[in-house]
Design an enzyme around this catalytic site. Sequence first.
Site, mmCIF file in Angstrom:
data_model
loop_
_atom_site.group_PDB
_atom_site.id
_atom_site.type_symbol
_atom_site.label_atom_id
_atom_site.label_comp_id
_atom_site.label_asym_id
_atom_site.label_seq_id
_atom_site.Cartn_x
_atom_site.Cartn_y
_atom_site.Cartn_z
ATOM 1 N N ASP A 66 36.531 40.997 39.794
ATOM 2 C CA ASP A 66 37.537 41.007 38.686
ATOM 3 C C ASP A 66 37.152 41.024 37.165
ATOM 4 O O ASP A 66 36.270 40.018 36.875
ATOM 5 C CB ASP A 66 38.527 39.623 38.901
ATOM 6 C CG ASP A 66 39.255 39.848 40.216
ATOM 7 O OD1 ASP A 66 39.953 40.790 40.233
ATOM 8 O OD2 ASP A 66 39.477 38.826 40.746
ATOM 9 N N ASP B 93 46.253 41.840 46.069
ATOM 10 C CA ASP B 93 45.311 40.949 45.400
ATOM 11 C C ASP B 93 46.093 39.564 44.687
ATOM 12 O O ASP B 93 46.996 39.884 43.871
ATOM 13 C CB ASP B 93 44.782 41.792 44.253
ATOM 14 C CG ASP B 93 43.607 40.707 43.628
ATOM 15 O OD1 ASP B 93 43.135 39.991 43.984
ATOM 16 O OD2 ASP B 93 42.987 41.542 42.515
#
Length: 202
Positions: free
Chosen positions: A10, A150
């Site tokens: 991320d 996600d």
Amino acid sequence: MANADWLHVDVMDNHFVPNLTLGLPVVVSLGAATDLPLDCHLMIDDPDRWAPPYAEHGARNVTFHLEAAADPVRTARAIRSAGALAGIAIKPGTSLESCLDILPEFDTLLVMTVEPGFGGQSFITEALPKVTEARRRVRSGHLKLIIEVDGGVNAETIELAAAAGADMFVAGTAVYGADDPSKAVEALRELARSAMPADPAS
Ligand code: ZN
């Protein structure tokens, strides 16, 4: 974590999301330290400028946000021509319709099941109809896509995502917070597999 299929990274810039994580130099170092393919999720402004270098530096998949991109098709083509898979991510409040026209330019659709920015949030089940609709289009032969979810993915929610039609699952807290992360990966994989609907085409 060696038994995970991909390592999801991320990248947050403190502009597109109110959090700052890491950027390209750390991703390059990660790539040198692991054999796992890197799945870079860019939660950043101006991905048109910043996404292609992640592909040039060896990421397997480079996903950027529809909401942040000025020219998502051109950016996807730049990512693909650098040798990576191209992914498009949509936030919980963004409709699937808003990216349907451009999906043929992509390999991965990432449906956010939390608001992007922080780990440890609860799974937003209202995002799942987007997964179901994307899977329906893949099944009917109109699209070829990895459908990734996600946010808030854990042993309680992964079956919902798999049943809706997702085939890639990002788990953060559920894995890194476990006593035995690699056991957690395996347990999540089994739950997902058992909940995936049979593919009528196969
Ligand atoms: Zn992510």
